[in-house]
Scaffold this active site. Sequence first.
Site, mmCIF file in Angstrom:
data_model
loop_
_atom_site.group_PDB
_atom_site.id
_atom_site.type_symbol
_atom_site.label_atom_id
_atom_site.label_comp_id
_atom_site.label_asym_id
_atom_site.label_seq_id
_atom_site.Cartn_x
_atom_site.Cartn_y
_atom_site.Cartn_z
ATOM 1 N N PRO A 169 33.265 57.618 7.579
ATOM 2 C CA PRO A 169 32.574 56.933 6.490
ATOM 3 C C PRO A 169 31.373 57.688 5.922
ATOM 4 C CG PRO A 169 32.150 55.855 8.587
ATOM 5 C CD PRO A 169 33.249 56.843 8.822
ATOM 6 N N ASN A 170 31.253 57.591 4.622
ATOM 7 C CA ASN A 170 30.132 58.142 3.843
ATOM 8 C C ASN A 170 30.158 59.664 3.694
ATOM 9 O OD1 ASN A 170 28.805 55.562 3.360
ATOM 10 N ND2 ASN A 170 28.375 55.593 5.558
ATOM 11 N N ARG B 143 24.322 62.909 -0.510
ATOM 12 C CA ARG B 143 23.834 62.007 0.535
ATOM 13 C C ARG B 143 22.808 62.718 1.432
ATOM 14 N NH1 ARG B 143 27.147 60.646 6.038
ATOM 15 N NH2 ARG B 143 25.692 59.088 6.817
ATOM 16 N N TYR C 289 21.995 66.489 5.673
ATOM 17 C CA TYR C 289 23.395 66.939 5.668
ATOM 18 C C TYR C 289 23.653 68.156 4.783
ATOM 19 C CZ TYR C 289 24.026 62.448 7.940
ATOM 20 O OH TYR C 289 23.940 61.399 8.822
ATOM 21 N N ASN D 184 35.164 64.234 12.497
ATOM 22 C CA ASN D 184 33.787 63.780 12.326
ATOM 23 C C ASN D 184 33.903 62.295 12.010
ATOM 24 O OD1 ASN D 184 31.186 63.134 11.748
ATOM 25 N ND2 ASN D 184 30.841 64.807 10.274
ATOM 26 N N ALA E 283 29.443 57.537 11.356
ATOM 27 C CA ALA E 283 28.779 56.417 12.048
ATOM 28 C C ALA E 283 29.679 55.776 13.109
ATOM 29 C CB ALA E 283 28.339 55.377 11.029
ATOM 30 N N HIS F 94 29.355 56.305 16.973
ATOM 31 C CA HIS F 94 28.412 55.581 17.819
ATOM 32 C C HIS F 94 28.823 54.131 18.070
ATOM 33 C CE1 HIS F 94 26.270 59.117 16.575
ATOM 34 N NE2 HIS F 94 26.222 58.703 15.323
ATOM 35 N N ASP G 32 39.961 54.961 21.665
ATOM 36 C CA ASP G 32 41.231 54.569 22.290
ATOM 37 C C ASP G 32 42.418 55.239 21.598
ATOM 38 O OD1 ASP G 32 39.966 53.025 24.162
ATOM 39 O OD2 ASP G 32 40.538 51.086 23.301
ATOM 40 N N GLU H 139 35.173 67.146 18.388
ATOM 41 C CA GLU H 139 34.260 66.274 17.638
ATOM 42 C C GLU H 139 33.247 67.135 16.877
ATOM 43 O OE1 GLU H 139 32.213 63.594 20.260
ATOM 44 O OE2 GLU H 139 30.764 62.995 18.725
ATOM 45 N N HIS I 80 29.829 67.252 14.095
ATOM 46 C CA HIS I 80 28.754 66.613 13.333
ATOM 47 C C HIS I 80 27.989 67.680 12.570
ATOM 48 C CE1 HIS I 80 29.466 62.846 15.307
ATOM 49 N NE2 HIS I 80 29.502 63.494 16.451
ATOM 50 N N LEU I 81 27.659 67.370 11.339
ATOM 51 C CA LEU I 81 26.834 68.291 10.557
ATOM 52 C C LEU I 81 25.431 68.374 11.144
ATOM 53 C CD1 LEU I 81 28.271 66.491 7.623
ATOM 54 C CD2 LEU I 81 28.119 68.953 7.364
ATOM 55 N N ARG J 197 18.115 63.159 16.521
ATOM 56 C CA ARG J 197 17.899 62.078 15.565
ATOM 57 C C ARG J 197 17.614 60.756 16.297
ATOM 58 N NH1 ARG J 197 22.359 62.206 11.122
ATOM 59 N NH2 ARG J 197 20.801 60.841 10.150
ATOM 60 N N ARG K 63 21.987 57.341 17.727
ATOM 61 C CA ARG K 63 22.974 58.404 17.458
ATOM 62 C C ARG K 63 23.218 59.274 18.680
ATOM 63 N NH1 ARG K 63 23.431 58.193 11.738
ATOM 64 N NH2 ARG K 63 21.475 57.490 10.838
HETATM 65 C C1 DQA Z 1 27.233 62.550 11.309
HETATM 66 C C2 DQA Z 1 26.137 61.968 12.211
HETATM 67 C C3 DQA Z 1 26.280 60.452 12.304
HETATM 68 O O1 DQA Z 1 25.250 59.927 13.142
HETATM 69 C C4 DQA Z 1 26.145 59.822 10.938
HETATM 70 O O2 DQA Z 1 26.358 58.435 11.011
HETATM 71 C C5 DQA Z 1 27.032 60.445 9.921
HETATM 72 C C6 DQA Z 1 27.242 61.891 9.943
HETATM 73 C C7 DQA Z 1 27.044 64.054 11.085
HETATM 74 O O3 DQA Z 1 27.993 64.694 10.649
HETATM 75 O O4 DQA Z 1 25.944 64.581 11.318
HETATM 76 O O5 DQA Z 1 27.503 59.779 9.005
HETATM 77 O O6 DQA Z 1 28.488 62.369 11.949
#
Ligand code: DQA
Length: 147
Positions: free
Chosen positions: A12-13, A20, A25, A76, A79, A82, A89, A100, A102-103, A109, A113
């Site tokens: 998401p996002n 954003r 990011y 990735n 959110a 977390h 699962d 996994e 993450h940017l 943070r 997180r």
């Molecule tokens: C994220 C880190 C997460 O905590 C956050 O909710 C994101 C992006 C990252 O790529 O740094 O949406 O996964």
Amino acid sequence: MSPISILVLHGPNLNLLGQREPGIYGTVTLENINQQLHSLAGKLKCEIECHQSNHEGNLVDAIQGALGRHDGILINAAAYTHTSVAIRDALTAVDIPAVEVHLSNIYRREDFRHHSYIAPVVIGQVSGFGAQSYILALQALVNHLQP
Ligand code: DQA
């Protein structure tokens, strides 16, 4: 022998990357990250398929759909990292090697997180290198699958 196939999942996002919270990011768009991954995949002689969804169930469906189609998953979960037992699962259920991504460095943070439901069920995690996290993760995953 068919080339290694990797499913790249963005949660998401992440569709808003570029606009954003650029201080966290960066300014690279998701489209640009996918282009960089396609270009690296060409060099590594593997195939990738990229998907983004803002919905937890869609991500679960995509992970289930990888069975028999993909050899590895780059995720990735944003959110949902977390919060989502369902995504964890699904990764356990399909038992496809995953990395996994993450940017941002999630451990620098907010406290909420710092915990990832996904980390214990993947090969490893790359966190904190911006768009480069995806590049490093793809290299690591392909190396793992094809040592
Ligand atoms: C994220 C880190 C997460 O905590 C956050 O909710 C994101 C992006 C990252 O790529 O740094 O949406 O996964």
